[in-house]
Design a protein around this motif. Structure first.
Motif, PDB file in Angstrom:
ATOM      1  N   SER A 202      83.606  23.765  -2.495  1.00 44.40           N
ATOM      2  CA  SER A 202      84.001  23.919  -3.883  1.00 44.40           C
ATOM      3  C   SER A 202      82.890  23.397  -4.788  1.00 44.40           C
ATOM      4  O   SER A 202      82.077  22.570  -4.378  1.00 44.40           O
ATOM      5  CB  SER A 202      85.281  23.116  -4.106  1.00 44.40           C
ATOM      6  OG  SER A 202      85.925  23.496  -5.278  1.00 44.40           O
ATOM      7  N   GLN A 203      82.896  23.879  -6.042  1.00 45.51           N
ATOM      8  CA  GLN A 203      81.900  23.458  -7.039  1.00 45.51           C
ATOM      9  C   GLN A 203      80.475  23.741  -6.533  1.00 45.51           C
ATOM     10  O   GLN A 203      79.597  22.874  -6.545  1.00 45.51           O
ATOM     11  CB  GLN A 203      82.122  21.983  -7.420  1.00 45.51           C
ATOM     12  CG  GLN A 203      81.208  21.414  -8.514  1.00 45.51           C
ATOM     13  CD  GLN A 203      81.205  22.247  -9.814  1.00 45.51           C
ATOM     14  OE1 GLN A 203      82.045  23.096 -10.033  1.00 45.51           O
ATOM     15  NE2 GLN A 203      80.238  22.035 -10.665  1.00 45.51           N
ATOM     16  N   GLN A 240      83.168  28.909  -6.553  1.00 45.82           N
ATOM     17  CA  GLN A 240      82.213  29.143  -7.643  1.00 45.82           C
ATOM     18  C   GLN A 240      82.244  27.966  -8.627  1.00 45.82           C
ATOM     19  O   GLN A 240      83.286  27.647  -9.185  1.00 45.82           O
ATOM     20  CB  GLN A 240      82.559  30.461  -8.362  1.00 45.82           C
ATOM     21  CG  GLN A 240      82.376  31.706  -7.497  1.00 45.82           C
ATOM     22  CD  GLN A 240      83.521  31.958  -6.519  1.00 45.82           C
ATOM     23  OE1 GLN A 240      84.542  31.291  -6.559  1.00 45.82           O
ATOM     24  NE2 GLN A 240      83.339  32.915  -5.624  1.00 45.82           N
ATOM     25  N   GLY A 241      81.088  27.361  -8.823  1.00 46.90           N
ATOM     26  CA  GLY A 241      81.021  26.116  -9.600  1.00 46.90           C
ATOM     27  C   GLY A 241      80.940  26.341 -11.100  1.00 46.90           C
ATOM     28  O   GLY A 241      80.518  27.394 -11.585  1.00 46.90           O
ATOM     29  N   LEU A 250      77.809  28.724 -11.738  1.00 48.97           N
ATOM     30  CA  LEU A 250      77.323  29.811 -10.893  1.00 48.97           C
ATOM     31  C   LEU A 250      77.380  31.112 -11.710  1.00 48.97           C
ATOM     32  O   LEU A 250      78.327  31.329 -12.468  1.00 48.97           O
ATOM     33  CB  LEU A 250      78.211  29.935  -9.647  1.00 48.97           C
ATOM     34  CG  LEU A 250      77.635  30.800  -8.532  1.00 48.97           C
ATOM     35  CD1 LEU A 250      76.571  30.014  -7.760  1.00 48.97           C
ATOM     36  CD2 LEU A 250      78.716  31.259  -7.576  1.00 48.97           C
ATOM     37  N   ASP A 251      76.348  31.939 -11.553  1.00 51.72           N
ATOM     38  CA  ASP A 251      76.324  33.222 -12.261  1.00 51.72           C
ATOM     39  C   ASP A 251      77.161  34.226 -11.449  1.00 51.72           C
ATOM     40  O   ASP A 251      76.792  34.589 -10.333  1.00 51.72           O
ATOM     41  CB  ASP A 251      74.858  33.673 -12.377  1.00 51.72           C
ATOM     42  CG  ASP A 251      74.723  34.964 -13.161  1.00 51.72           C
ATOM     43  OD1 ASP A 251      75.631  35.813 -13.070  1.00 51.72           O
ATOM     44  OD2 ASP A 251      73.707  35.119 -13.851  1.00 51.72           O
ATOM     45  N   ILE A 252      78.293  34.637 -12.004  1.00 47.90           N
ATOM     46  CA  ILE A 252      79.237  35.461 -11.234  1.00 47.90           C
ATOM     47  C   ILE A 252      78.658  36.846 -10.935  1.00 47.90           C
ATOM     48  O   ILE A 252      78.920  37.421  -9.869  1.00 47.90           O
ATOM     49  CB  ILE A 252      80.611  35.552 -11.960  1.00 47.90           C
ATOM     50  CG1 ILE A 252      81.221  34.145 -12.052  1.00 47.90           C
ATOM     51  CG2 ILE A 252      81.575  36.505 -11.263  1.00 47.90           C
ATOM     52  CD1 ILE A 252      81.336  33.392 -10.721  1.00 47.90           C
ATOM     53  N   LYS A 253      77.841  37.356 -11.844  1.00 49.26           N
ATOM     54  CA  LYS A 253      77.201  38.659 -11.569  1.00 49.26           C
ATOM     55  C   LYS A 253      76.253  38.521 -10.382  1.00 49.26           C
ATOM     56  O   LYS A 253      76.204  39.383  -9.505  1.00 49.26           O
ATOM     57  CB  LYS A 253      76.435  39.138 -12.805  1.00 49.26           C
ATOM     58  CG  LYS A 253      77.352  39.599 -13.913  1.00 49.26           C
ATOM     59  CD  LYS A 253      76.726  40.769 -14.681  1.00 49.26           C
ATOM     60  CE  LYS A 253      77.769  41.640 -15.342  1.00 49.26           C
ATOM     61  NZ  LYS A 253      78.667  40.912 -16.238  1.00 49.26           N
ATOM     62  N   GLU A 273      88.633  34.213  -3.714  1.00 47.73           N
ATOM     63  CA  GLU A 273      89.679  33.217  -4.013  1.00 47.73           C
ATOM     64  C   GLU A 273      89.197  32.153  -5.002  1.00 47.73           C
ATOM     65  O   GLU A 273      89.145  30.970  -4.679  1.00 47.73           O
ATOM     66  CB  GLU A 273      90.105  32.510  -2.715  1.00 47.73           C
ATOM     67  CG  GLU A 273      90.559  33.428  -1.600  1.00 47.73           C
ATOM     68  CD  GLU A 273      90.683  32.708  -0.251  1.00 47.73           C
ATOM     69  OE1 GLU A 273      90.319  31.516  -0.152  1.00 47.73           O
ATOM     70  OE2 GLU A 273      91.124  33.356   0.704  1.00 47.73           O
ATOM     71  N   PRO A 274      88.819  32.533  -6.210  1.00 47.37           N
ATOM     72  CA  PRO A 274      88.330  31.524  -7.150  1.00 47.37           C
ATOM     73  C   PRO A 274      89.465  30.699  -7.735  1.00 47.37           C
ATOM     74  O   PRO A 274      90.527  31.225  -8.046  1.00 47.37           O
ATOM     75  CB  PRO A 274      87.671  32.364  -8.253  1.00 47.37           C
ATOM     76  CG  PRO A 274      88.394  33.671  -8.217  1.00 47.37           C
ATOM     77  CD  PRO A 274      88.900  33.877  -6.820  1.00 47.37           C
ATOM     78  N   GLY A 275      89.264  29.409  -7.860  1.00 45.08           N
ATOM     79  CA  GLY A 275      90.243  28.538  -8.498  1.00 45.08           C
ATOM     80  C   GLY A 275      89.617  27.876  -9.710  1.00 45.08           C
ATOM     81  O   GLY A 275      89.901  28.207 -10.860  1.00 45.08           O
TER      82      GLY A 275
END
Ligand code: LLP
Length: 414
Positions: A202-203, A240-241, A250-253, A273-275
């Motif tokens: 995570s993160q 994803q942090g 984090l750059d999601i693209k 599974e992003p939280g």
């Protein structure tokens, strides 16, 4: 405009002044922005738009029914880790076809209930769990959709307590054993192999651990395919942090491009599974300064929120920004922002520059994920209320607990 924004120096949640929220609903108070939640989710759906995909929000990050409802209305799926979370997502209107079930210790009753409801997939974390699930499914005369969570043994470069993809962690099935477990699963009539699953920590604010993990997963996908086992989906987990201090989110693209690249021409639906990425920036914790005190070395701001409300600083030495809600005229000093609980680890932040007076309001930023959900009643403290700002209005989405309820289920000896 930012969802939590400043106007003439004062903090707003969307169009609602945070000072008014504190007046109306009291403190400590978790405040969520509906727009921020939606924006986080839409970043994933935009980045994966051209691929078959399903976003399964990790419910553990923030499981308030209103949060789940907002995401379900966008068409979200959900990643659950307990029978309790299953009941929650169903109460919020989730589509069972979009629920995946993770976790190392699923009980017989949890597996039974999820099979009866007919969820999308079980993320199986051990051979023993596979056997248990196969037996229950057989007894119920149903077939269990399964993906195996493999442990790719990559270093997520994050705090050891939230790193999950190393051999030494309890999660998933060892890469070396994975092919043989898949082959066993393929021979079980009550098991239907759907995919492969992985969550490395995570993160994560760097893309490298994802690249490493994807490479290893895809090698395994191809090996299985050569053995005649064809997967339908790849669940790449969450992790994803976000930006808490000076790290960039984090750059999601870029993350999506890395996953899409690794999959190439293979016919695999992407599950994610992003939280934290969705819930974290969408919430803050409002707290009021009860006392200021100083000794020869230090200044302390004693506030009305504590480690029972937000345990991340105490548990992981996590740093979250703490800001004054209204601009003031006080002299700026370095404060340790501490709660009323009788533990030295009861702090929300250390050495923070703040210009504050007794009675001022503070906001702990990025507190929407792993905030309220990890709170407790330690020191017989009622848990905070939760409010969601939607449009121009604020709604109580969880009432503040009251003290009598905290011990209502206890009894004196006869
Ligand atoms: N999928 C699985 C299987 C997970 O175990 C987790 C988180 C997630 C998805 C969502 O991860 P996220 O996208 O939120 O990073 N309490 C800690 C974080 C624990 C995360 C546990 N697993 C904290 O406050 O930092």
């Amino acid at each position: 405009m930012e969802h939590f924004n400043r106007r003439k120096g004062a903090l707003y949640a969307q169009n609602y002044p945070c000072s008014e929220l504190a007046e109306e609903f009291g403190t400590p108070l978790f405040v969520y922005s509906r727009d921020a939640l939606e924006q986080g989710w839409l970043e994933f759906s935009d980045a994966l738009e051209k691929q078959p995909h399903l976003i399964c929000y990790a419910v553990k990050a923030n499981s308030n029914l209103a949060v789940l409802d907002v995401l379900a209305r966008l068409g979200s799926g959900f990643d659950i880790v307990s029978g309790g979370e299953l009941k929650r997502v169903l109460a919020a209107g989730a589509d069972p076809e979009k629920i995946v079930f993770s976790g190392v210790g699923k009980t017989v009753s949890e597996l039974t209930e999820a099979l009866e409801i007919g969820i999308r997939c079980f993320n199986v974390e051990s051979e023993a769990e596979l056997d248990r699930l196969a037996n229950i499914a057989k007894a119920l005369d149903v077939v269990a959709p399964v993906s195996l969570r493999v442990n790719p043994d990559v270093d997520a470069q994050t705090h050891p307590y939230i790193s999950t993809g190393l051999k030494e962690n309890k999660f998933g099935i060892n890469m070396l054993d994975a092919v043989s477990v898949y082959k066993r699963a393929a021979d079980m009539p009550s098991i239907d192999i759907q995919g492969m699953d992985c969550h490395i920590g995570s993160q994560l604010t760097s893309i490298e651990p994802y690249k490493d993990a994807m490479e290893r997963l895809i090698t395994l996908v191809d090996e299985l395919s050569d053995a005649g086992i064809h997967l339908k989906h790849l669940d790449v987990g969450g992790g994803q942090g976000i930006s808490y201090e000076d790290e960039s989110a984090l750059d999601i693209k870029e993350w999506a491009a890395c996953v899409i690249d690794a999959i190439g021409q293979r016919d695999l639906e992407i599950l994610v599974e992003p939280g934290r990425y969705i819930a974290g920036p969408a919430g803050i914790l409002l707290t009021r300064v009860e006392y200021l005190k100083s000794n020869e070395d230090k200044h302390f701001a004693v506030v009305d929120a504590a480690m029972n409300d937000l345990i991340r600083p105490a548990l992981y030495s996590a740093w979250q920004s703490i800001e004054a809600v209204e601009p003031g005229n006080a002299v700026e000093k370095q404060y340790d922002v501490v709660g009323p609980i009788c533990e030295s680890s009861d702090f929300l932040g250390k050495d923070r520059s703040l210009a504050i007076e007794q009675g001022d309001l503070l906001a702990v930023m990025s507190a929407g994920a792993y905030g309220f959900v990890m709170s407790s009643n330690y020191n017989t403290r009622p848990r905070a209320a939760e409010v969601m700002v939607s449009g121009d209005d604020a709604y109580v989405v969880r009432e503040r607990e009251n003290v009598e309820d905290l011990f209502a289920d206890e009894s004196l000896l006869p």
